[in-house]
Design a protein around this motif. Structure first.
Motif, PDB file in Angstrom:
ATOM      1  N   ALA A 113       0.825  -1.206   0.000  1.00  0.00           N
ATOM      2  CA  ALA A 113       0.000   0.000   0.000  1.00  0.00           C
ATOM      3  C   ALA A 113       0.862   1.259   0.000  1.00  0.00           C
ATOM      4  CB  ALA A 113      -0.931   0.001   1.216  1.00  0.00           C
ATOM      5  N   VAL A 114       1.947   1.255   0.765  1.00  0.00           N
ATOM      6  CA  VAL A 114       2.849   2.410   0.804  1.00  0.00           C
ATOM      7  C   VAL A 114       3.540   2.583  -0.542  1.00  0.00           C
ATOM      8  CG1 VAL A 114       4.953   3.326   1.852  1.00  0.00           C
ATOM      9  CG2 VAL A 114       3.193   2.313   3.290  1.00  0.00           C
ATOM     10  N   LEU A 115       4.025   1.489  -1.127  1.00  0.00           N
ATOM     11  CA  LEU A 115       4.695   1.577  -2.430  1.00  0.00           C
ATOM     12  C   LEU A 115       3.740   2.051  -3.511  1.00  0.00           C
ATOM     13  CD1 LEU A 115       6.878  -1.651  -2.274  1.00  0.00           C
ATOM     14  CD2 LEU A 115       7.651   0.714  -2.070  1.00  0.00           C
ATOM     15  N   ASP A 116       2.494   1.586  -3.472  1.00  0.00           N
ATOM     16  CA  ASP A 116       1.503   2.044  -4.449  1.00  0.00           C
ATOM     17  C   ASP A 116       1.242   3.536  -4.307  1.00  0.00           C
ATOM     18  OD1 ASP A 116       1.212  -0.451  -5.575  1.00  0.00           O
ATOM     19  OD2 ASP A 116      -0.546  -0.991  -4.363  1.00  0.00           O
ATOM     20  N   ALA A 117       1.276   4.041  -3.094  1.00  0.00           N
ATOM     21  CA  ALA A 117       0.970   5.442  -2.859  1.00  0.00           C
ATOM     22  C   ALA A 117       2.138   6.373  -3.201  1.00  0.00           C
ATOM     23  CB  ALA A 117       0.566   5.650  -1.402  1.00  0.00           C
ATOM     24  N   TYR A 118       3.370   5.981  -2.882  1.00  0.00           N
ATOM     25  CA  TYR A 118       4.482   6.920  -2.980  1.00  0.00           C
ATOM     26  C   TYR A 118       5.539   6.589  -4.028  1.00  0.00           C
ATOM     27  CZ  TYR A 118       2.632   8.167   1.599  1.00  0.00           C
ATOM     28  OH  TYR A 118       1.817   8.525   2.630  1.00  0.00           O
ATOM     29  N   PHE A 119       5.730   5.330  -4.362  1.00  0.00           N
ATOM     30  CA  PHE A 119       6.809   4.957  -5.269  1.00  0.00           C
ATOM     31  C   PHE A 119       6.407   5.280  -6.691  1.00  0.00           C
ATOM     32  CE2 PHE A 119       9.398   1.772  -7.631  1.00  0.00           C
ATOM     33  CZ  PHE A 119      10.631   2.283  -7.298  1.00  0.00           C
ATOM     34  N   ASP A 120       7.175   6.159  -7.334  1.00  0.00           N
ATOM     35  CA  ASP A 120       6.890   6.580  -8.704  1.00  0.00           C
ATOM     36  C   ASP A 120       7.853   5.872  -9.632  1.00  0.00           C
ATOM     37  OD1 ASP A 120       6.025   7.915 -10.964  1.00  0.00           O
ATOM     38  OD2 ASP A 120       7.218   9.699 -10.558  1.00  0.00           O
ATOM     39  N   GLU A 121       7.304   5.042 -10.510  1.00  0.00           N
ATOM     40  CA  GLU A 121       8.164   4.301 -11.427  1.00  0.00           C
ATOM     41  C   GLU A 121       8.687   5.151 -12.556  1.00  0.00           C
ATOM     42  OE1 GLU A 121       8.355   0.288 -12.619  1.00  0.00           O
ATOM     43  OE2 GLU A 121       6.300   0.151 -11.967  1.00  0.00           O
ATOM     44  N   GLY A 122       8.173   6.318 -12.735  1.00  0.00           N
ATOM     45  CA  GLY A 122       8.631   7.181 -13.815  1.00  0.00           C
ATOM     46  C   GLY A 122       9.957   7.833 -13.527  1.00  0.00           C
ATOM     47  N   THR A 123      10.535   7.617 -12.346  1.00  0.00           N
ATOM     48  CA  THR A 123      11.811   8.245 -12.034  1.00  0.00           C
ATOM     49  C   THR A 123      12.924   7.618 -12.846  1.00  0.00           C
ATOM     50  OG1 THR A 123      12.198   6.734 -10.198  1.00  0.00           O
ATOM     51  CG2 THR A 123      11.116   8.826  -9.681  1.00  0.00           C
ATOM     52  N   GLU A 124      13.979   8.361 -13.025  1.00  0.00           N
ATOM     53  CA  GLU A 124      15.101   7.918 -13.836  1.00  0.00           C
ATOM     54  C   GLU A 124      15.786   6.715 -13.208  1.00  0.00           C
ATOM     55  OE1 GLU A 124      19.366   9.789 -15.035  1.00  0.00           O
ATOM     56  OE2 GLU A 124      17.647  11.114 -14.993  1.00  0.00           O
ATOM     57  N   GLY A 125      16.083   5.707 -14.022  1.00  0.00           N
ATOM     58  CA  GLY A 125      16.827   4.558 -13.543  1.00  0.00           C
ATOM     59  C   GLY A 125      15.973   3.396 -13.086  1.00  0.00           C
ATOM     60  N   THR A 126      14.653   3.529 -13.106  1.00  0.00           N
ATOM     61  CA  THR A 126      13.819   2.416 -12.686  1.00  0.00           C
ATOM     62  C   THR A 126      13.306   1.681 -13.902  1.00  0.00           C
ATOM     63  OG1 THR A 126      11.849   3.810 -12.609  1.00  0.00           O
ATOM     64  CG2 THR A 126      13.105   3.548 -10.566  1.00  0.00           C
ATOM     65  N   GLU A 127      13.081   0.403 -13.720  1.00  0.00           N
ATOM     66  CA  GLU A 127      12.560  -0.422 -14.792  1.00  0.00           C
ATOM     67  C   GLU A 127      11.398  -1.225 -14.255  1.00  0.00           C
ATOM     68  OE1 GLU A 127      15.696  -2.866 -16.167  1.00  0.00           O
ATOM     69  OE2 GLU A 127      17.018  -1.199 -16.600  1.00  0.00           O
ATOM     70  N   GLY A 128      10.549  -1.718 -15.132  1.00  0.00           N
ATOM     71  CA  GLY A 128       9.445  -2.553 -14.688  1.00  0.00           C
ATOM     72  C   GLY A 128       8.167  -2.171 -15.397  1.00  0.00           C
ATOM     73  N   THR A 129       7.126  -2.865 -15.035  1.00  0.00           N
ATOM     74  CA  THR A 129       5.825  -2.601 -15.618  1.00  0.00           C
ATOM     75  C   THR A 129       4.985  -1.825 -14.634  1.00  0.00           C
ATOM     76  OG1 THR A 129       4.946  -4.668 -14.762  1.00  0.00           O
ATOM     77  CG2 THR A 129       5.931  -4.727 -16.968  1.00  0.00           C
ATOM     78  N   GLU A 130       3.867  -1.313 -15.099  1.00  0.00           N
ATOM     79  CA  GLU A 130       2.995  -0.510 -14.256  1.00  0.00           C
ATOM     80  C   GLU A 130       2.418  -1.319 -13.109  1.00  0.00           C
ATOM     81  OE1 GLU A 130       1.112   2.627 -12.677  1.00  0.00           O
ATOM     82  OE2 GLU A 130       2.502   2.716 -14.354  1.00  0.00           O
ATOM     83  N   GLY A 131       2.222  -2.600 -13.292  1.00  0.00           N
ATOM     84  CA  GLY A 131       1.560  -3.417 -12.284  1.00  0.00           C
ATOM     85  C   GLY A 131       2.412  -3.766 -11.082  1.00  0.00           C
ATOM     86  N   ASP A 132       3.741  -3.836 -11.224  1.00  0.00           N
ATOM     87  CA  ASP A 132       4.518  -4.339 -10.099  1.00  0.00           C
ATOM     88  C   ASP A 132       5.046  -3.255  -9.178  1.00  0.00           C
ATOM     89  OD1 ASP A 132       7.814  -5.056 -11.499  1.00  0.00           O
ATOM     90  OD2 ASP A 132       6.591  -3.271 -11.578  1.00  0.00           O
TER      91      ASP A 132
END
Length: 174
Positions: free
Chosen positions: A148-167
Motif C-alpha cells: 500500500a505504501v509503495l503504491d501510494a508513494y513509489f513513482d516508477e517514472g523516475t530515472e533509472g527504474t525499470e518494470g511494468t505498471e503493475g509491479d
C-alpha cells in the motif's frame, strides 16, 4: 619492535577510535560516582568553544492522510512513509528518499517468520534488512501494508527504474 599486537594502527585499513570524529569510548558502568575534591575544579582553556549539544534525532513525521509501513524486531526496523524508506539495524541507520530508490524487493523465509526487505538504488547497490515476525500471519500483514505504501508513494517514472505498471518495483521472491 612495533607490531599489530601492540598497536592496531600498525595494520593497514584498521583505524582506532582516535580517528573517528565524535566517537568516545564507553566508560565502564559503576554504581557510585567518583568524588572530586572540593578545592580542585577542572580548568578550561580561555579560548575554548563551548561544546555544541548533539542534535536531537529528527523524528519522522508521517503524513496523516497517507499510508505508513513500520516493522521492527529486537535489532532492526523498517519505516516507509511519504518521505521515503528508513532502515535501521542496531546503531546503523540509512534513509532513502523516494527519488533515490530504483526498486524495493521483499522476501519471506522458508518457514515464514523472517521478512526481508531490500532497497535497490539506481546505481546498482542494494540494502537488505531482515525482520523477525512474532507470528507467521504478521508477515502477510506487513507485505500488504508495504504494498500500500509503495503504491501510494513509489513513482516508477523516475530515472533509472525499470518494470511494468503493475509491479510498482516490488519483487516477491517467495
Amino acid at each position: 619492535m612495533q607490531g599489530a599486537a601492540a598497536d592496531p594502527a600498525f595494520v593497514p585499513g584498521i583505524t582506532g577510535l582516535g580517528g573517528l570524529a565524535g566517537v568516545t569510548p564507553a566508560a565502564p558502568a559503576t554504581s557510585e560516582e567518583p568524588e572530586e575534591p572540593q578545592d580542585m575544579a577542572p580548568e578550561e582553556p580561555q579560548d575554548a568553544v563551548p561544546a555544541a549539544e548533539p542534535e536531537a534525532e529528527p523524528e519522522t513525521e508521517a503524513v496523516a492522510d497517507g499510508p505508513v509501513f513500520e516493522a521492527a524486531d529486537r535489532r532492526g526496523r523498517i519505516l516507509a512513509d511519504a518521505t521515503g524508506v528508513h532502515l535501521a539495524l542496531d546503531e546503523e541507520k540509512c534513509e532513502f528518499r523516494w527519488d533515490e530508490i530504483g526498486a524495493v524487493a521483499t522476501e519471506v523465509s522458508r518457514f515464514g517468520r523472517r521478512f526481508t526487505v531490500t532497497v535497490h538504488t539506481p546505481d546498482r547497490r542494494w540494502y537488505p534488512i531482515e525482520i523477525d515476525a512474532p507470528a507467521k500471519g504478521r508477515v502477510a500483514e506487513w507485505e500488504s501494508q508495504l504494498d500500500a505504501v509503495l503504491d501510494a508513494y513509489f513513482d516508477e517514472g523516475t530515472e533509472g527504474t525499470e518494470g511494468t505498471e503493475g509491479d510498482k518495483g516490488v519483487q516477491d521472491a517467495s
